[in-house]
Design an enzyme around this catalytic site. Structure first.
Site, mmCIF file in Angstrom:
data_model
loop_
_atom_site.group_PDB
_atom_site.id
_atom_site.type_symbol
_atom_site.label_atom_id
_atom_site.label_comp_id
_atom_site.label_asym_id
_atom_site.label_seq_id
_atom_site.Cartn_x
_atom_site.Cartn_y
_atom_site.Cartn_z
ATOM 1 N N GLU A 28 0.525 -5.147 10.975
ATOM 2 C CA GLU A 28 0.097 -3.748 10.887
ATOM 3 C C GLU A 28 0.919 -2.998 11.922
ATOM 4 O O GLU A 28 0.765 -3.202 13.128
ATOM 5 C CB GLU A 28 -1.401 -3.608 11.192
ATOM 6 C CG GLU A 28 -2.318 -4.296 10.180
ATOM 7 C CD GLU A 28 -2.551 -3.482 8.922
ATOM 8 O OE1 GLU A 28 -2.016 -2.363 8.809
ATOM 9 O OE2 GLU A 28 -3.275 -3.979 8.042
ATOM 10 N N HIS B 167 2.418 -3.812 6.822
ATOM 11 C CA HIS B 167 1.465 -2.727 6.536
ATOM 12 C C HIS B 167 1.463 -1.752 7.704
ATOM 13 O O HIS B 167 2.083 -2.012 8.731
ATOM 14 C CB HIS B 167 0.040 -3.294 6.379
ATOM 15 C CG HIS B 167 -0.167 -4.061 5.111
ATOM 16 N ND1 HIS B 167 -0.875 -3.576 4.046
ATOM 17 C CD2 HIS B 167 0.276 -5.286 4.740
ATOM 18 C CE1 HIS B 167 -0.874 -4.462 3.065
ATOM 19 N NE2 HIS B 167 -0.178 -5.521 3.465
ATOM 20 N N HIS C 204 0.842 -1.203 0.000
ATOM 21 C CA HIS C 204 0.000 0.000 0.000
ATOM 22 C C HIS C 204 0.875 1.251 0.000
ATOM 23 O O HIS C 204 1.750 1.420 0.858
ATOM 24 C CB HIS C 204 -0.949 -0.020 1.204
ATOM 25 C CG HIS C 204 -1.995 -1.078 1.053
ATOM 26 N ND1 HIS C 204 -2.469 -1.831 2.098
ATOM 27 C CD2 HIS C 204 -2.647 -1.515 -0.061
ATOM 28 C CE1 HIS C 204 -3.385 -2.679 1.640
ATOM 29 N NE2 HIS C 204 -3.511 -2.511 0.330
ATOM 30 N N GLU D 148 1.835 3.607 3.001
ATOM 31 C CA GLU D 148 2.333 2.971 4.216
ATOM 32 C C GLU D 148 3.867 2.970 4.220
ATOM 33 O O GLU D 148 4.532 1.942 4.284
ATOM 34 C CB GLU D 148 1.693 1.584 4.345
ATOM 35 C CG GLU D 148 0.171 1.718 4.451
ATOM 36 C CD GLU D 148 -0.622 0.416 4.357
ATOM 37 O OE1 GLU D 148 -0.009 -0.664 4.431
ATOM 38 O OE2 GLU D 148 -1.855 0.495 4.215
HETATM 39 O O1 0X9 Z 1 -6.840 -4.176 4.224
HETATM 40 C C1 0X9 Z 1 -5.670 -4.552 4.106
HETATM 41 O O2 0X9 Z 1 -5.189 -4.918 3.045
HETATM 42 C C2 0X9 Z 1 -4.775 -4.563 5.343
HETATM 43 N N1 0X9 Z 1 -5.005 -3.406 6.166
HETATM 44 S S1 0X9 Z 1 -4.519 -1.928 5.635
HETATM 45 O O3 0X9 Z 1 -5.038 -0.936 6.557
HETATM 46 N N2 0X9 Z 1 -2.940 -1.841 5.714
HETATM 47 O O4 0X9 Z 1 -4.957 -1.771 4.290
HETATM 48 C C3 0X9 Z 1 -5.128 -5.774 6.187
HETATM 49 C C4 0X9 Z 1 -4.884 -7.053 5.487
HETATM 50 C C5 0X9 Z 1 -5.215 -8.171 6.383
HETATM 51 N N3 0X9 Z 1 -4.815 -9.382 5.792
HETATM 52 C C6 0X9 Z 1 -5.726 -10.320 5.441
HETATM 53 N N4 0X9 Z 1 -6.985 -10.115 5.682
HETATM 54 N N5 0X9 Z 1 -5.300 -11.412 4.897
HETATM 55 ZN ZN ZN Z 2 -1.849 -1.844 4.007
#
Ligand code: 0X9
Ligand code: ZN
Ligand code: CA
Ligand code: CA
Length: 309
Positions: free
Chosen positions: A271, A198, A69, A72
């Site tokens: 995170e 992230h 992302h 980030e």
């Molecule tokens: O939404 C996402 O891709 C991640 N959070 S963010 O705020 N950095 O965008 C979380 C990803 C969690 N991973 C999985 N659900 N596999």
């Molecule tokens: Zn992210």
């Protein structure tokens, strides 16, 4: 470029220079390569750290990926810190030497360099998340396991969680997946463990993200238990909250689900700092050192987990 107060962060060019300096300083310990190129043609640089790095030795492999992302930016610093610590500590720290000698560690500091450069363009932040293909694809919704299955992504190009036109339609996701596929040697995937960094929320997350269920086809109760044990062990060292990723919210097409389902790689999302929306995605550069060193022990644990199986 980064705005005032953030110049300690690495731009794409500075990241490239940093990696080149590292291989110049540690030629036997490191090898610089690329997993492919981004939509706009930037290198998805990849550095390998191991004893005899030039040679593909029969050692368990570990992968760290950062900056899927764009905004980030602290995660790019996390990957660079891993590279810096494992190389500069090798000569003097026996624990680091043991980890580096017994594994092959791959680090991709920026999976989304186009988005990251766009986010800092003009010297101000643009709160950009996705890649730069059309209106942008969320690379962490574009991986090819259960892509778009479950309401954990969007089919609208304008959405922040746009999954793309097909699984692996994003060049960045496709390239990293192809590279991971290429680490199957003699029918055996060499990469055993993985962390995708992230920001933000201070969490340690494990698969699956596409379902609330703790077990699913391809994820047995014993395997789910191992994810939980390893995740909690790492979280105990950095103070993050450990949970299955769907406990946060449902995501489909995320990297961890694909890594596990396709390759049985013990794949986690961290995170990082901060916990909440202030400072959210944009902590000052004074946070780089404390927030990256905060994960040193967890990084050692995930490397060691590749060794012990
Ligand atoms: O939404 C996402 O891709 C991640 N959070 S963010 O705020 N950095 O965008 C979380 C990803 C969690 N991973 C999985 N659900 N596999
Ligand atoms: Zn992210
Ligand atoms: Ca080696
Ligand atoms: Ca190898």
């Amino acid at each position: 470029d980064f705005p005032a107060g953030y110049t300690g962060y690495h731009t794409y060019a500075e990241t490239q220079t940093e990696l080149q300096k590292t291989v110049a300083n540690y030629p036997s310990l490191t090898k610089l390569g690329s997993a492919g190129t981004s939509y706009e043609g930037r290198a998805l640089s990849l550095i390998k750290i191991s004893d005899n790095a030039a040679i593909d030795e029969n050692e368990p492999e570990v992968l760290f990926t950062c900056n899927q992302h764009a905004r980030e930016h602290l995660t790019t610093e996390m990957c660079l810190h891993i590279v810096q610590r494992l190389t500069s500590g090798y000569a003097t720290d026996p624990a680091i030497r043991r980890l580096v000698d017994s594994t092959e560690i791959w680090v991709i500091p920026s999976v989304n360099p186009d988005g990251s450069e766009y986010d800092i363009s003009g010297g101000t932040f643009h709160s950009w998340r996705k890649n730069r293909q059309g209106s942008g694809t969320d690379t962490n919704r574009n991986w090819g396991y259960q892509w778009g299955c479950c309401g954990g992504s969007s089919g609208s190009p304008s959405s922040e969680t746009y999954r793309g036109t097909a699984a692996f339609s994003a060049p960045e996701t496709r390239a990293v997946a192809n590279w991971v596929n290429s680490r199957v040697v003699g029918g055996v995937q060499q990469i055993k463990t993985h962390i995708d960094f992230h920001t933000y929320s201070e969490l340690v997350l494990w698969p699956f993200g596409y379902t609330y269920a703790d077990t699913a086809p391809g994820l047995s109760a014993a395997e789910a238990q191992k994810f939980q044990t390893l995740g909690k062990q790492m979280a105990a060292t950095n103070g993050y909250t450990p949970e299955q990723s769907s406990d946060l919210y449902i995501t489909d097409g995320s990297v961890n689900d694909w890594m596990w389902a396709t390759h049985k790689i013990w794949s986690f999302t961290f995170e990082m700092y901060p916990k909440g929306s202030s400072p959210g995605f944009y902590p000052r550069d004074t946070q780089i050192v404390p927030q990256t060193t905060r994960n040193d022990q967890a990084v050692d644990i995930i490397i060691n987990a590749a060794i012990t199986g």
